[in-house]
Design an enzyme around this catalytic site. Structure first.
Site, PDB file in Angstrom:
ATOM      1  N   THR A 199      45.724  31.774  42.591  1.00 34.67           N
ATOM      2  CA  THR A 199      45.613  33.231  42.517  1.00 34.67           C
ATOM      3  C   THR A 199      45.851  33.881  43.880  1.00 34.67           C
ATOM      4  O   THR A 199      45.368  33.385  44.890  1.00 34.67           O
ATOM      5  CB  THR A 199      44.194  33.573  42.029  1.00 34.67           C
ATOM      6  OG1 THR A 199      44.088  33.128  40.685  1.00 34.67           O
ATOM      7  CG2 THR A 199      43.892  35.049  42.116  1.00 34.67           C
ATOM      8  N   ASP A 230      38.189  35.830  36.394  1.00 29.40           N
ATOM      9  CA  ASP A 230      37.552  36.770  37.324  1.00 29.40           C
ATOM     10  C   ASP A 230      38.531  37.765  37.935  1.00 29.40           C
ATOM     11  O   ASP A 230      38.141  38.861  38.346  1.00 29.40           O
ATOM     12  CB  ASP A 230      36.874  35.988  38.465  1.00 29.40           C
ATOM     13  CG  ASP A 230      37.869  35.108  39.229  1.00 29.40           C
ATOM     14  OD1 ASP A 230      38.806  34.578  38.596  1.00 29.40           O
ATOM     15  OD2 ASP A 230      37.717  34.945  40.452  1.00 29.40           O
ATOM     16  N   GLY A 253      37.270  31.037  37.531  1.00 23.52           N
ATOM     17  CA  GLY A 253      36.828  32.416  37.351  1.00 23.52           C
ATOM     18  C   GLY A 253      35.503  32.570  36.640  1.00 23.52           C
ATOM     19  O   GLY A 253      34.720  33.475  36.958  1.00 23.52           O
TER      20      GLY A 253
HETATM   21  C1  SD4 Z   1      41.041  32.484  37.104  1.00 20.07           C
HETATM   22  N1  SD4 Z   1      40.511  32.678  39.434  1.00 20.07           N
HETATM   23  O1  SD4 Z   1      41.768  32.911  36.233  1.00 20.07           O
HETATM   24  C2  SD4 Z   1      41.568  32.438  38.507  1.00 20.07           C
HETATM   25  C3  SD4 Z   1      42.232  31.106  38.643  1.00 20.07           C
HETATM   26  C4  SD4 Z   1      42.873  30.779  39.922  1.00 20.07           C
HETATM   27  O2  SD4 Z   1      42.670  30.529  42.168  1.00 20.07           O
HETATM   28  O3  SD4 Z   1      43.977  30.432  39.959  1.00 20.07           O
HETATM   29  N2  SD4 Z   1      42.181  30.834  41.013  1.00 20.07           N
HETATM   30  O4  SD4 Z   1      39.921  32.048  36.886  1.00 20.07           O
END
Ligand code: SD4
Length: 338
Positions: A199, A230, A253
């Protein structure tokens, strides 16, 4: 005499010994602005996109949108239409944006739209709402001039999805840069061998002293269709309080949502904690809730305060963040708890 950059690099290696000293060093610093900080090493070019605006005395809000758009244009595993799909083979994107007045907008589970961060900004500016989801978010985007893209998977996503289908296991694993390309976060690598994943969250302080932030992601790879992480949730994946600071997150998240992670980080900064220690306290909250589960997951928080001081903390080794200011272009390894 040790300068800040050397000190931080050193402290990443010898975290426990130098923790107190570092807080003291942070407290002595003059304010740094403008500055932008973003998650991961892939944040370096993102910061450059934001820096074009910040260095011309532009607004932090415009800078973070530009940074997020850069990443959405780049084919990678975890952001934009080139990202990995959910378990039905569909790419669904999450994004949010927040400015210095606590105005905010978000889209969740949006399909076939290239720049969710800009749709999130339109939600913020054109509607009385904060979050639009799924088909409604897409309809709103199209009504506001965003082209409907094809929805075809990128070549790397096709391959990753085909590999994943062999077992079809939904089992979040630690997204560290192990180079093996396994697990839902399935790290990919640039030609130079550097990691290209996760992300994109970025927060910036502009020359006028105002803070803003943005997050954009395709979410956890191979998630259940309809799952929202999240990243588009204000207070979880992103929070900005112009009196105090701003924070963003990366990782699993669900764990971030449970503790309202970035809001918590900002509240710890309000209590006087440095950005790094505020992130650490939020990580401790996650680990304390379920220490056994915490060994199997990754969450990293990244924070920037009103003085332009920055810091991060993660559950596991492997989280990193990139910064750009008038005097520094660097990627730091985050400290970690486990
Ligand atoms: C999520 N936080 O959808 C994101 C996932 C991710 O680095 O790639 N975090 O939960």
């Amino acid at each position: 005499m040790i300068n800040r950059r050397k000190f931080l690099h050193l402290s990443a290696l010898t975290a426990p010994l130098l923790a107190v000293k570092k807080s003291f060093a942070s407290g002595m610093e003059a304010s740094t602005k403008p500055i932008v900080v973003s998650t991961w090493k892939s944040g370096l070019p993102v910061n450059e996109a934001a820096w074009k605006i910040l260095s011309a005395n532009g607004r932090a809000l415009d800078a973070v949108e530009a940074g997020a758009r850069y990443m959405e244009d780049t084919i990678d595993c975890c952001v934009g239409l080139g990202g990995y799909p959910d378990r039905d083979g569909i790419v669904t994107l999450d994004s949010c944006i927040m400015d210095e007045h606590a105005n905010c907008g978000a889209v969740a589970g949006i399909e076939r739209i290239k720049h969710p961060v800009s749709v999130a900004r339109k939600v913020m500016e054109l509607t009385p709402h904060v979050i639009l989801v799924g088909a409604g978010a897409q309809e709103f985007a199209v009504q506001n001039g965003f082209p409907l893209e094809s929805g075809e998977l990128s070549e790397s996503a096709k391959k990753a999805y085909a590999d994943w289908l062999k077992k079809s296991e939904y089992k979040p694993v630690i997204n560290i840069e192990n180079g093996k390309g396994n697990g839902p976060f399935a790290p990919q690598f640039f030609d130079d061998g550097s990691p290209n994943h996760d992300t994109m969250g970025l927060v910036a302080l502009d020359a006028s002293g105002n803070l803003s932030g943005a997050v954009t992601t395709s979410g956890m790879a191979f998630k259940v269709h309809g799952r929202v992480g999240d990243s588009p949730i204000i207070g979880a994946g992103l929070y900005v309080d112009n009196e105090v600071g701003a924070a963003t997150s990366s990782g699993l998240g669900e764990e971030v949502i449970r503790i309202c992670g970035t809001h918590l980080v900002v509240e710890f900064m309000r209590q006087g904690y440095s950005p790094e220690n505020a992130c650490k306290k939020a990580v401790e909250r996650i680990v304390k809730r379920d220490p056994v589960k915490a060994k199997t997951l990754q969450v990293g928080f990244l924070a920037l305060n009103k003085k332009g001081q920055h810091g991060a903390y993660a559950v596991q080794k492997g989280f990193e963040y990139s910064i750009k200011s008038g005097s520094e272009t660097t990627t730091y390894a985050s400290k970690f708890l486990i």
